[in-house]
Motif scaffolding. Structure first.
Motif, short mmCIF file in Angstrom:
data_model
loop_
_atom_site.label_atom_id
_atom_site.label_comp_id
_atom_site.label_asym_id
_atom_site.label_seq_id
_atom_site.Cartn_x
_atom_site.Cartn_y
_atom_site.Cartn_z
N LEU A 182 0.84 -1.20 0.00
CA LEU A 182 0.00 0.00 0.00
C LEU A 182 0.87 1.25 0.00
O LEU A 182 0.60 2.21 -0.75
N ASN A 183 1.92 1.25 0.82
CA ASN A 183 2.83 2.40 0.85
C ASN A 183 3.44 2.66 -0.53
O ASN A 183 3.55 3.81 -0.97
N ASN A 184 3.86 1.59 -1.19
CA ASN A 184 4.45 1.74 -2.52
C ASN A 184 3.46 2.38 -3.49
O ASN A 184 3.83 3.25 -4.28
N PHE A 185 2.21 1.94 -3.41
CA PHE A 185 1.17 2.50 -4.29
C PHE A 185 0.98 3.99 -4.00
O PHE A 185 0.87 4.80 -4.93
N ILE A 186 0.91 4.34 -2.71
CA ILE A 186 0.71 5.74 -2.33
C ILE A 186 1.88 6.60 -2.82
O ILE A 186 1.68 7.68 -3.39
N GLU A 187 3.09 6.12 -2.62
CA GLU A 187 4.26 6.89 -3.04
C GLU A 187 4.35 7.00 -4.56
O GLU A 187 4.65 8.08 -5.10
N SER A 189 2.01 7.09 -6.49
CA SER A 189 0.92 7.98 -6.93
C SER A 189 1.21 9.44 -6.62
O SER A 189 0.38 10.31 -6.92
N GLY A 190 2.36 9.70 -6.00
CA GLY A 190 2.79 11.09 -5.84
C GLY A 190 2.82 11.66 -4.45
O GLY A 190 3.15 12.83 -4.27
N TRP A 191 2.50 10.86 -3.43
CA TRP A 191 2.49 11.39 -2.07
C TRP A 191 3.74 10.99 -1.30
O TRP A 191 4.32 9.93 -1.55
N THR A 192 4.13 11.83 -0.37
CA THR A 192 5.29 11.56 0.48
C THR A 192 4.83 11.00 1.82
O THR A 192 3.90 11.55 2.43
N LEU A 193 5.48 9.95 2.27
CA LEU A 193 5.12 9.34 3.54
C LEU A 193 6.00 9.87 4.68
O LEU A 193 7.13 10.29 4.46
N ASN A 194 5.46 9.83 5.86
CA ASN A 194 6.19 10.19 7.07
C ASN A 194 7.24 9.10 7.33
O ASN A 194 6.89 7.94 7.57
#
Length: 271
Positions: A182-187, A189-194
């Motif tokens: 899920l993290n890989n998908f979010i990143e 898609s253009g978002w930065t994770l904490n």
């Protein structure tokens, strides 16, 4: 007010200053996912006018029950989490408060002045948790004074009583094999994770893994000028079964401590 009405209002306020949450929500739905909320977080001060006992009232009225307590010594926070007594699909509620007695006299005086500036009747309003910043002014000077000591206090000063973050229940997602997926998908898609403490906080052995985006930047009209500051973020949680086969329902204080930093501008600049 029903549980669903309360949760819907919290989401509407949250989404209004966190456009990334709506975009991520919609993106996952387009992949065929049905989004379920794991928990919703609320912030407050431990002043008797607005402490957890005050903020929890509306949730208790719609059927929530207190379940756990948590301490965050480094951030001078105390928190409780709540679960709905009859609706097992309802998200958990996580309410934290800044322990003012452990803060400097200067910060205590500022928060007291902020609350003193309000009509005291507002604190008796059942829907206080939906009221945002109920104080009359937003001074950039006051914001910066609070920020020097407590990012949490500065955030509260600007945004007040509202959802600080919503959390996607990763267990309910069908198209991801792990929180890392899920993290890989979010990143991608253009978002930065904490990344504080690692992008995934917690382990399967602790029965809970969590990750989150960094907070959106929101334009705030202070008395002196307009400034972009962090608003809210979107969290993701994956729970693991306990020895009895049921999913763990609580929280890990060490992980939550790092999740709090999702709204910290100083940390965001170094992420």
């Amino acid at each position: 007010m029903t549980t669903n009405q309360l949760l819907s209002k919290l989401w509407e306020q949250y989404a209004a200053i966190t456009p990334s949450a709506t975009k991520i929500h919609d993106l996952l739905e387009k992949k065929g996912e049905q989004i379920k909320n794991d928990h919703i977080a609320i912030r407050t001060f431990n002043d008797q006018r607005v402490n957890i006992k005050v903020i929890e009232k509306l949730f208790l009225e719609v059927g929530y029950e207190e379940k756990g307590e948590y301490f965050f010594d480094s951030k001078k926070l105390f928190a409780k989490h709540y679960e709905h007594s009859t609706d097992k699909n309802a998200p958990r509620i996580f309410i934290s408060e800044l322990e003012l007695e452990n803060c400097s006299p200067e910060l205590q005086a500022i928060v007291n002045d902020i609350l003193d500036s309000c009509n005291p009747e507002i604190f008796n309003t059942p829907e206080l948790v939906l009221s945002g910043a109920v104080w009359k002014t937003k001074s950039l000077a006051v914001y910066n004074l609070l920020l020097d000591e407590s990012e949490y206090a500065a955030w509260m000063y600007v945004y007040g009583f509202r959802a600080n973050h919503f959390t996607i229940n990763a267990n309910a997602l069908k198209g991801f094999n792990s929180l890392q997926d899920l993290n890989n998908f979010i990143e991608h898609s253009g978002w930065t994770l904490n990344a504080s403490g690692g992008k995934i906080k917690g382990t399967p052995a602790q029965l809970l893994e969590q990750s989150s985006t960094l907070a959106d930047m929101h334009s705030v009209n202070f008395d002196e000028s307009t400034l972009q500051i962090p608003s809210c973020y979107y969290e993701f949680a994956l729970r693991y079964p306990m020895s009895n086969g049921e999913l763990y329902q609580g929280f890990i204080a060490a992980s939550a401590d790092k999740i709090f930093e999702s709204t910290d501008a100083k940390f965001m600049n170094n992420n």
